[in-house]
Each structure stands twice: as structure tokens, then as C-alpha cells.
Write an enzyme that holds these catalytic residues in place. Structure first.
Site, PDB file in Angstrom:
ATOM      1  N   ASP A 290     -11.842   0.867   6.904  1.00 54.69           N
ATOM      2  CA  ASP A 290     -11.538   1.834   5.852  1.00 54.69           C
ATOM      3  C   ASP A 290     -10.913   3.107   6.440  1.00 54.69           C
ATOM      4  O   ASP A 290     -10.854   3.274   7.670  1.00 54.69           O
ATOM      5  CB  ASP A 290     -12.857   2.153   5.129  1.00 54.69           C
TER       6      ASP A 290
ATOM      7  N   ASP B  51      -8.041   1.926  -4.700  1.00 53.18           N
ATOM      8  CA  ASP B  51      -9.015   0.918  -5.131  1.00 53.18           C
ATOM      9  C   ASP B  51      -8.681   0.409  -6.530  1.00 53.18           C
ATOM     10  O   ASP B  51      -8.305   1.181  -7.425  1.00 53.18           O
ATOM     11  CB  ASP B  51     -10.426   1.498  -5.131  1.00 53.18           C
TER      12      ASP B  51
END
Ligand code: GLA
Length: 511
Positions: A162, A217
Site C-alpha cells: 500500500d 479504492d
């Protein structure tokens, strides 16, 4: 003590040689040239979309693994599974990562062993910055090499990294350092970059990892959003030239089967991801799926479009009112994939022309509907389809009346484990069976040379199943633990293209 340490070190050194090959550059043009991994888009499951952080623990992962097997998803090719940002580890005072045993009582290595024994591959998660997004876990910044070593020791096969808490870091530099750390750790691993498009990874990340997020996202945990799915689709579609075998655009994990989407949306979403050669990482609760969701997620004809060995990302070639005609995706047998997507609230009738698809006007063509599982033709000229609101027609168009499926590789286990006594030399053999659920038999898998002298692997074939006979010989071995990773390679016979390399672990304990 010195001898004991050597015994561990030697097999690991051999392992590095086996998968790096001989004389290959450690800074490749394509990361996948080094390890042969993810030559078709990775398939699996991650918990984030449905669960977010709190519910993640060993029980959830193990129950989901069983559901993945039971539902037929494993047989359809889904294989990578593990926790996302699930409070998996912390860093001790010496800088070493340690498993969170309260949530993962078997430890992160134990969880990996469990998944490997079920014929699944192990996925883990970390961050390129100082902490993960919720700050509940340490990030890799400043610890890249030791952390990737820990991931290798836990036997991870896939790592998503991430991009939270990375102030002042450069994505290309940070992810390249992690690539180098993975190569140094010596375990083949699929590298999923998750910078949400920051740093435009489609321009450089093919040399670094196997897939990269192109967008923000797709949803907040538990809340599928059709609007965000459409946004991600639009952004990802434009990047089609960057995708190919071993290097994929990733518009995020699937929302198929999450609450908030109807059946047509589930089917459309899945078809778009198949057409874009996007990673198929399911994000729903596999333990409580409806039959309709299972049917969509396990449609092998649709998955065949996604897993095509040519690895072309389809794109919008024409709009007809609100309807989109997606094509430009030639398949391994010379056929072409076509998707007609109707995002509007009224039915749409669209004429797909031979030109849209890349065939000559006069050629008689067969058309396979991949949701209805019906073939029509031969016929010349346009193909007229009527598509319900929010739905799709996913077609495969061919000059031939046959629609072979590309390989779908399914193993009964990815780990062979042996125990032997030091004072009684033995030869022990275990079989790992590897099935192709695509059409036709494959050539024999070729095992890479360079295995340690105590290990011999031979491959035999019966129909669609190949058996890796994995023999260890303990004569001359001192007490200790031995480990090796077996690599085998193959080619898809119709296209002649390399298939993703197959790896499994061998553990031998001499007592
Ligand atoms: C980012 C990623 C998500 C998920 C979360 C975890 O937002 O893009 O896929 O991993 O972090 O916090």
C-alpha cells in the site's frame, strides 16, 4: 553450530539460483522475466472490500479458503488468498517483524503452510510508508530488506504493498527498493503495487512488479458502489497499452456479490474486469454467497477471456448511444472477445460489425455467448444483440466452431513435507498433482535444474493431470531442516506462449 547453520543456508542459496536462473540480470525490463509469475492476471481473494480491518483473523481466512474450494472457485483458477490490512504483525525492539498471535494463532508462517496444503497460494499485505493506512501495522520504510525476508520466511507468494503514510517518498524509488528486497530475499513472489495510480506506475512498474493499482479504492468496506466501479473502469480502460503478460493494470478488487449490486450489475462488472484483463481478486464474503454470485464468479468461459495467454487488455472501440462496444482483445486461438455493455436504464440494441471485432466483412463467423453458453453461426455480416439495462452481452467471435478454454491450473497442494531419522537413510516420495481445467492436455511441465542433491522431482502425465513425484533421499544428511522451492515451466500449446511458472515448497526435517 557452524555446521547446523550451513545446512540451512545451502538449500536457500540453491533456491535463489533455481528461480533467478543463471546469469539473469537482477534489474529486469520486466519483473516477470525473472520469476515467470502472473503471466495471466492473478486470481484470488482479499478481505478488504467486504470486511475492512477489524474482522480479519486466522479463522476468517481459513473459513474463506474452505468456501473458495467448496464453491468451485479454486477449480476455476482462484488461488491467492490471505489477510489484507488485518493487524497481522508488529515490529519488535530489534526491528524484526513478528506475527500477531492473538489474531493469527498459527503464526503467519503457520497460516501459509495451511493454505499451501490446501493447494492455495498465500497473499500478505504491507505498506511502502512508515505505517499502514490505519496505522495498526508497521510499514516497510527503512526496513524493506528485513521485511521482505520475513515475508519470504512466512512463505508468502503474493504481496500487496500500500501507499499510506509515504510523505516525501517517491513511488518509483520506494517500490523499486522493495522489488530489490524481494529479489534479495530469494522467494518468488507476485508483487502488487497499490499506490492508487500515484506516480503513474503504468509507465515504469512492469520492471518492478506484476500488477499496479490504477485508481482509488473501489469501495469502502462492506459498501459496494456502482458509481465508483464505473469511475475505475473509465480510468483503467484508457491505460490498455500498458497491460500484458506479467504486467497488469489493476482497477481494484472485485465487488461482485457484495450488497448494493443487482445480478445484472454483478455480471456486467465481472465481464468488464474479464475484458480489461484485470486481476480477479474477489472481495465478497465467500462463505455466504448466493448461487447467482457463484455462477458469475466461476463462469469459466468468461474467466477464459481474462486468463487468455496473449494478455491483451480490451478497450472501447465504439459507442452506440450510451452502449459501449468493447473489443481489441484477440485471443489465443485467433478468436476475438467482444463485450457490449449497456449502462443505460432502457434496453439497447447494438449491431456489432465484423470491423469492430477485427474480421473481414464476408468471413463466415461463429458467435459464442459466454453467459448463455450458446453458439450461433456460421454467418456473415453484423451481429445484432439486445442488452437489458445495466447488463452486458459477452461474446467470443471465431472463424471456427470451437471455443477452447486457456489453461486453468489447479494443484492439490503446494507443499511436500517430510520427516526422517538421521541414523536410517531413507528415500521418501510424495505426489503433488496439478490439473489443467482448461481445454486439452498440456505438454509435460519442465522442472528447473539446480535442485539440491537430496531432492529429485519427476513429472508424469495422465490426461489433464500431471503428477510431480517429489523424492527426497536422506542418505548423508545431518540432522536439521532443509527447504527448497521447486519451479516448473510450461507453454500453452496453441499459442506457444509461456505459462505462469509453477512453484511449490519442499520441507525436510532430519531428526
Ligand atoms: C488502501 C488500499 C485498500 C486496502 C486498504 C487497507 O486503501 O487501496 O485496497 O488495502 O488500504 O487499509
Amino acid at each position: 553450530m557452524k555446521t547446523a547453520r550451513m545446512l540451512v543456508v545451502v538449500p536457500v542459496a540453491l533456491m535463489v539460483m533455481v528461480w533467478l536462473g543463471h546469469g539473469e540480470s537482477p534489474t529486469p525490463k520486466l519483473r516477470a522475466d525473472v520469476d515467470g509469475l502472473a503471466l495471466t492476471p492473478p486470481m484470488g481473494w482479499y478481505p478488504w472490500n467486504e470486511f475492512g480491518q477489524e474482522p480479519q483473523n486466522e479463522t476468517l481466512i481459513k473459513e474463506t479458503a474452505e468456501a473458495l474450494i467448496r464453491s468451485g472457485m479454486k477449480d476455476a483458477g482462484y488461488v491467492y488468498i490471505g489477510p489484507d490490512e488485518g493487524i497481522c504483525f508488529s515490529r519488535d525492539a530489534s526491528g524484526k517483524l513478528i506475527s500477531n498471535l492473538a489474531r493469527y494463532p498459527s503464526g503467519l508462517r503457520g497460516l501459509g503452510d495451511h493454505l499451501h496444503a490446501r493447494g492455495l497460494k498465500y497473499a500478505l499485505y504491507t505498506d511502502a510508508g512508515s505505517r499502514t493506512c490505519s496505522k495498526a501495522m508497521p510499514g516497510t520504510k527503512g526496513h524493506e530488506f528485513e521485511d521482505m525476508k520475513a515475508f519470504a520466511e512466512w512463505r508468502a507468494d503474493y504481496v500487496k504493498v500500500d501507499w499510506c503514510n509515504t510523505e516525501g517518498q517517491n513511488p518509483e524509488q520506494a517500490y523499486t527498493r522493495l522489488r530489490d528486497a524481494q529479489l534479495a530475499a530469494g522467494r518468488p513472489i507476485v508483487f502488487s503495487l497499490c499506490s492508487w495510480g500515484d506516480g503513474q506506475p503504468w509507465k515504469w512498474a512492469a520492471a518492478v512488479g506484476h500488477l499496479w493499482r490504477t485508481t482509488a479504492d473501489i469501495c469502502g468496506p462492506g459498501k459496494a458502489s456502482w458509481a465508483m466501479a464505473m469511475q475505475n473502469t473509465a480510468a483503467n480502460e484508457k491505460l490498455y497499452v500498458a497491460a500484458g503478460p506479467g504486467h497488469w493494470n489493476d482497477p481494484d478488487m472485485l465487488i461482485t456479490g457484495m450488497s448494493g449490486l443487482g445480478e445484472a450489475q454483478n455480471r456486467s462488472f465481472f465481464s468488464l474486469w474479464c475484458m480489461m484483463a484485470s486481476p480477479l481478486i474477489a472481495g465478497n464474503d465467500l462463505r455466504s454467497m448466493t448461487e447467482s454470485t457463484i455462477t458469475i464468479l466461476t463462469n469459466r468461459e468468461a474467466i477464459g477471456i481474462n486468463q487468455d495467454p496473449l494478455g491483451i487488455q480490451g478497450r472501447i472501440v465504439r459507442r452506440d448511444g450510451a452502449a459501449e462496444v468493447w473489443a481489441g482483445k484477440r485471443l489465443f486461438d485467433g478468436s476475438q472477445a467482444v463485450l457490449v455493455f449497456n449502462p443505460a436504464s432502457a434496453p439497447a440494441t447494438v449491431e456489432v460489425t465484423p470491423d469492430d471485432v477485427g474480421f473481414e466483412e464476408s468471413a463466415p463467423l461463429y458467435v459464442r455467448d459466454l453467459w448463455k453458453h450458446e453458439t450461433s453461426g456460421p454467418r456473415a455480416g453484423n451481429v445484432r444483440v439486445t442488452v437489458a439495462p445495466g447488463d452486458v452481452a459477452l461474446l467470443r467471435v471465431s472463424k471456427a466452431d470451437s471455443f477452447p478454454l486457456p489453461p486453468i491450473i489447479v494443484a492439490d497442494s503446494y507443499r511436500a513435507v517430510y520427516r526422517a531419522r538421521a541414523n536410517a537413510p531413507q528415500e521418501l516420495t510424495q505426489a503433488i498433482t496439478v490439473r489443467n481445467n482448461g481445454s486439452g492436455a498440456l505438454p509435460l511441465w519442465k522442472v528447473h535444474a539446480g535442485l539440491p542433491s537430496w531432492l529429485l522431482v519427476t513429472v508424469s502425465q495422465s490426461g489433464n493431470t500431471q503428477t510431480f513425484s517429489t523424492k527426497v533421499s536422506t542418505a548423508g544428511l545431518a540432522k536439521g531442516r532443509y527447504h527448497a522451492v521447486v519451479r516448473a515451466d510450461n507453454r500453452e500449446p496453441l499459442s506457444g506462449l509461456p505459462m505462469s511458472a509453477l512453484y511449490y515448497d519442499v520441507d525436510l526435517e532430519v531428526e
